[in-house]
Scaffold this active site. Structure first.
Site, PDB file in Angstrom:
ATOM      1  N   TYR A   1      28.348  29.587  36.425  1.00  9.78           N
ATOM      2  CA  TYR A   1      26.828  29.304  37.100  1.00  9.78           C
ATOM      3  C   TYR A   1      27.303  29.947  38.893  1.00  9.78           C
ATOM      4  O   TYR A   1      26.050  31.325  38.979  1.00  9.78           O
ATOM      5  CB  TYR A   1      27.190  27.691  37.662  1.00  9.78           C
ATOM      6  CG  TYR A   1      25.527  27.042  37.863  1.00  9.78           C
ATOM      7  CD1 TYR A   1      24.694  27.515  37.512  1.00  9.78           C
ATOM      8  CD2 TYR A   1      24.416  27.571  38.860  1.00  9.78           C
ATOM      9  CE1 TYR A   1      23.480  27.245  37.617  1.00  9.78           C
ATOM     10  CE2 TYR A   1      24.032  26.910  39.743  1.00  9.78           C
ATOM     11  CZ  TYR A   1      23.090  26.666  38.572  1.00  9.78           C
ATOM     12  OH  TYR A   1      21.190  26.197  39.417  1.00  9.78           O
TER      13      TYR A   1
ATOM     14  N   LYS B   1      23.667  33.446  39.553  1.00  7.98           N
ATOM     15  CA  LYS B   1      22.898  33.523  41.151  1.00  7.98           C
ATOM     16  C   LYS B   1      22.885  33.727  42.317  1.00  7.98           C
ATOM     17  O   LYS B   1      22.691  34.604  42.374  1.00  7.98           O
ATOM     18  CB  LYS B   1      23.165  32.098  41.615  1.00  7.98           C
ATOM     19  CG  LYS B   1      22.318  30.811  40.115  1.00  7.98           C
ATOM     20  CD  LYS B   1      21.515  30.618  40.002  1.00  7.98           C
ATOM     21  CE  LYS B   1      20.746  30.379  38.969  1.00  7.98           C
ATOM     22  NZ  LYS B   1      19.392  29.901  38.575  1.00  7.98           N
TER      23      LYS B   1
ATOM     24  N   THR C   1      16.171  16.280  38.182  1.00 11.56           N
ATOM     25  CA  THR C   1      15.101  17.571  36.884  1.00 11.56           C
ATOM     26  C   THR C   1      15.940  17.395  36.118  1.00 11.56           C
ATOM     27  O   THR C   1      17.455  16.050  36.027  1.00 11.56           O
ATOM     28  CB  THR C   1      15.718  18.586  37.149  1.00 11.56           C
ATOM     29  OG1 THR C   1      16.826  19.118  37.795  1.00 11.56           O
ATOM     30  CG2 THR C   1      14.578  19.258  38.572  1.00 11.56           C
TER      31      THR C   1
ATOM     32  N   SER D   1      19.918  29.099  43.905  1.00  9.76           N
ATOM     33  CA  SER D   1      20.197  28.034  43.970  1.00  9.76           C
ATOM     34  C   SER D   1      20.577  27.999  45.426  1.00  9.76           C
ATOM     35  O   SER D   1      21.087  29.041  45.530  1.00  9.76           O
ATOM     36  CB  SER D   1      21.540  27.932  42.535  1.00  9.76           C
ATOM     37  OG  SER D   1      21.835  26.332  43.021  1.00  9.76           O
TER      38      SER D   1
END
Length: 282
Positions: A149, A153, A184, A136
């Site tokens: 998160y 990543k 998405t 990401s």
């Protein structure tokens, strides 16, 4: 097609994974599409002569081994692995329980490691292969409300940089993909996003921040179908890149982070340099 390859794609039952499966099939490749429930892959993509749907839980090594063995039994090889499955644990660090934080790392970090560990022996025997890991923009630059998160990543980014040097001797390429915001299912309620499970009064804006994130759903600038089609082209290059930054917003963010790192490195040169031992041992 003479250049047809076998792709193993995780998280192929929804979101970006569905688009990647479709793009690979459209390019003439054979695809092993995996999800926790294999039925969701065919439900999302439809039946296709070159699609093998398998059940695979990236946090369960027995499940992974069974899926990889099934793929080898049916199609004989794995040329491209796309580590795509993952989720988004949102929230301020203090409002994410230790259990939730560990779960984020288990899925987003150790999950791709688990799958890659199972596939690497296959690629080493072949003396060829390509490992693609979707990280990401948050794997390069992150901010508040994204500590878990971002940590997962960033960890993937470091792992892939080392892995690339380790396996290139076997003819195996490693590419990391850093998407920006794409339309998405990531922010769909009850889909791939987990909201904080703790609430601390000092973080008074938690509720409004959650609503702000939710409001982004359906308005993201990136088209996942275009990303998937471009990914197929990237992987077809004779010299595929170590890093592919996907999306105009991602390019801008990564460029800004690069300049920020340079500025920070040069900010205190008087204190940062000249730290070597002198000849007299001082």
């Amino acid at each position: 097609m003479n250049d047809s390859k076998v792709w193993l794609i995780t998280g192929a039952g929804r979101g970006m994974g569905v688009n990647i499966v479709r793009a690979a099939l459209a390019a003439g490749h054979r695809v092993v599409g995996s999800a926790r429930d294999a039925a969701t892959v065919e439900a999302a993509v439809g039946k296709h002569a070159d699609l093998l749907a398998v059940s695979l839980d990236i946090t369960d090594t027995a499940s992974i081994d069974a899926a990889v063995n099934a793929a080898i039994d049916r199609v004989g090889r794995i040329d491209v692995l796309v580590n795509n499955a993952g989720n988004f644990q949102a929230g301020y660090f203090e409002e994410i329980s230790p259990e939730r934080f560990r779960a984020q790392m288990e899925t987003n970090f150790f999950g791709p490691l688990n799958v890659t560990r199972a596939v690497l022996p296959v690629m080493r025997r072949q003396r060829s292969g390509h490992i693609v890991t979707i990280t990401s923009t948050a794997g390069v630059v992150t901010g508040g409300f994204g500590s878990a998160y971002g940590a997962s990543k960033f960890a993937l980014e470091g792992w892939t940089e080392s892995l690339r040097e380790e396996v290139e001797q076997f003819g195996i390429h490693v590419t990391v993909v850093e998407p920006g915001f794409f339309r998405t299912e990531l922010l769909v309620e009850g889909s791939s996003t987990l909201w904080p499970d703790l609430f601390i009064d000092d973080y008074a804006d938690t509720a409004s921040t959650i609503e702000a994130w939710k409001s982004m759903n359906g308005t993201q600038s990136g088209d996942p179908a275009k990303l998937a089609a471009s990914l197929v082209k990237i992987l077809d290059l004779e010299e595929p890149p170590a890093r592919w930054v996907a999306g105009a917003d991602a390019v801008q963010a990564v460029k800004q982070k690069g300049q920020t790192l340079i500025d920070q490195a040069e900010a205190h040169l008087d204190l940062s340099t000249g730290l070597d031992h002198t000849d007299d041992g001082a």
